[in-house]
Write an enzyme that holds these catalytic residues in place. Structure first.
Site, PDB file in Angstrom:
ATOM      1  CD1 TRP A   9      -2.163  -2.024   0.180  1.00  0.00           C
ATOM      2  CD2 TRP A   9      -2.951  -1.388   2.184  1.00  0.00           C
ATOM      3  NE1 TRP A   9      -3.193  -2.864   0.519  1.00  0.00           N
ATOM      4  CE2 TRP A   9      -3.698  -2.507   1.740  1.00  0.00           C
ATOM      5  CE3 TRP A   9      -3.278  -0.825   3.429  1.00  0.00           C
ATOM      6  CZ2 TRP A   9      -4.746  -3.057   2.491  1.00  0.00           C
ATOM      7  CZ3 TRP A   9      -4.320  -1.370   4.180  1.00  0.00           C
ATOM      8  CH2 TRP A   9      -5.047  -2.468   3.706  1.00  0.00           C
ATOM      9  CE  LYS A  10       4.656   0.943  -4.392  1.00  0.00           C
ATOM     10  NZ  LYS A  10       5.171   1.298  -5.688  1.00  0.00           N
ATOM     11  CG  HIS A  93       9.805  -1.391  -2.833  1.00  0.00           C
ATOM     12  ND1 HIS A  93       9.852  -0.207  -3.515  1.00  0.00           N
ATOM     13  CD2 HIS A  93       8.783  -2.100  -3.358  1.00  0.00           C
ATOM     14  CE1 HIS A  93       8.883  -0.197  -4.419  1.00  0.00           C
ATOM     15  NE2 HIS A  93       8.216  -1.331  -4.343  1.00  0.00           N
ATOM     16  CD  GLU A 165       8.377  -5.047  -6.785  1.00  0.00           C
ATOM     17  OE1 GLU A 165       7.165  -5.101  -6.992  1.00  0.00           O
ATOM     18  OE2 GLU A 165       8.889  -4.218  -6.024  1.00  0.00           O
ATOM     19  N   GLY A 236      -0.048  -0.351  -7.202  1.00  0.00           N
ATOM     20  CA  GLY A 236      -1.278   0.299  -7.668  1.00  0.00           C
ATOM     21  C   GLY A 236      -2.517  -0.572  -7.615  1.00  0.00           C
TER      22      GLY A 236
END
Ligand code: PGA
Length: 256
Positions: A9-10, A93, A165, A236
């Site tokens: 959810w950052k 991340h 990623e 997102g």
């Protein structure tokens, strides 16, 4: 092995909004035994959400933590303090690496601290656009794995999850592109080869490898069927209830 669907959810949602959103997810979420659903809310929401979460349906992850268990580290939160609140933690991340300057040494210490505190680290790795252009993807992934896991003994190696990623495919990066499933397949091969070199063949097969980078309901099926991929990590799409639930259902279908 389970299939993982992880939502990062950052820096979105305050405590109230996070609680309402979690409630909505849990209401819609069937109990799929072989799909591990994980959400990574902002730190401030972890404690209240840990009381609200139905652990039969889903698990909590932190987005970050610091490697010392206690001490004079103003503003930090330790893995020790997160024990009991979360089952997973994102480490390395690309936003932590490139916005907050986390280096390989720090990331390696964080992976070690997570394992020591019995929290499963989801170690994120991936090349930047320019590294890709210059043909440096293999070296970059190998370096990130070797240094990220350098403090992890073979007995603990299967307590780690890797997430590939590619930085150029993350939706918040300007001009982000979609990774082709073939790119992902090549990367997974490199990742598993490197794990085999660092540990052995058994570890290379046992460590779950997730893919992240603009995953949405229309491409999740293609990524989840790349050989060697065991799940997806999304930003997102995890913030949109219908998309998040759709992707969980796709993960379930792909498995059966
Ligand atoms: P994205 O984010 O799904 O919005 O591309 C992925 C991530 O940053 O983990």
């Amino acid at each position: 092995m389970k299939t993982y669907v992880v939502g990062n959810w950052k820096l979105n949602f305050n405590i109230g909004e996070a609680s309402i959103y979690l409630h909505k997810i849990q209401k819609k979420l069937p109990n799929y035994r072989d799909v591990e659903v994980v959400v990574a809310p902002p730190l401030i929401a972890l404690q209240p959400l840990s009381l609200q979460i139905d652990r039969h349906k889903m698990k909590l992850s932190a987005q970050n933590a610091f490697y010392c268990d206690y001490g004079a580290y103003t503003g930090e939160t330790s893995f020790n303090q997160l024990r009991g609140l979360v089952d997973y933690v994102l480490i390395g991340h690309s936003e932590r690496r490139y916005i907050f300057g986390e280096d390989e040494k720090m990331i390696g210490k964080k992976v070690e601290a997570a394992v020591r505190n019995k929290i499963t680290p989801i170690l994120c790795i991936g090349e930047t656009e320019s590294e890709r252009t210059f043909g440096e993807t293999r070296d970059k992934l190998r370096d990130q794995i070797m240094s990220g896991l350098r403090n992890i003994a073979i007995e603990d190696a299967d307590k780690v999850i890797l997430a590939y990623e590619p930085v150029w495919a993350i939706s918040s990066v300007k001009g982000a592109k979609l990774a082709a499933p073939d790119d992902v397949a090549d990367a997974v091969k490199i990742i598993r080869e490197t794990l085999g070199e660092l540990y052995d063949k058994k570890v290379a097969e046992a460590v779950p490898v997730l893919f992240g980078g603009s995953v949405n309901p229309s491409n999740a099926g293609a990524y989840l069927t790349v050989p060697g991929i065991n799940g997806v990590l999304m930003g997102g799409s995890s913030l949109i209830l219908s998309e998040f639930i759709d992707i969980i259902e796709i993960a379930k279908r792909v498995r059966s």
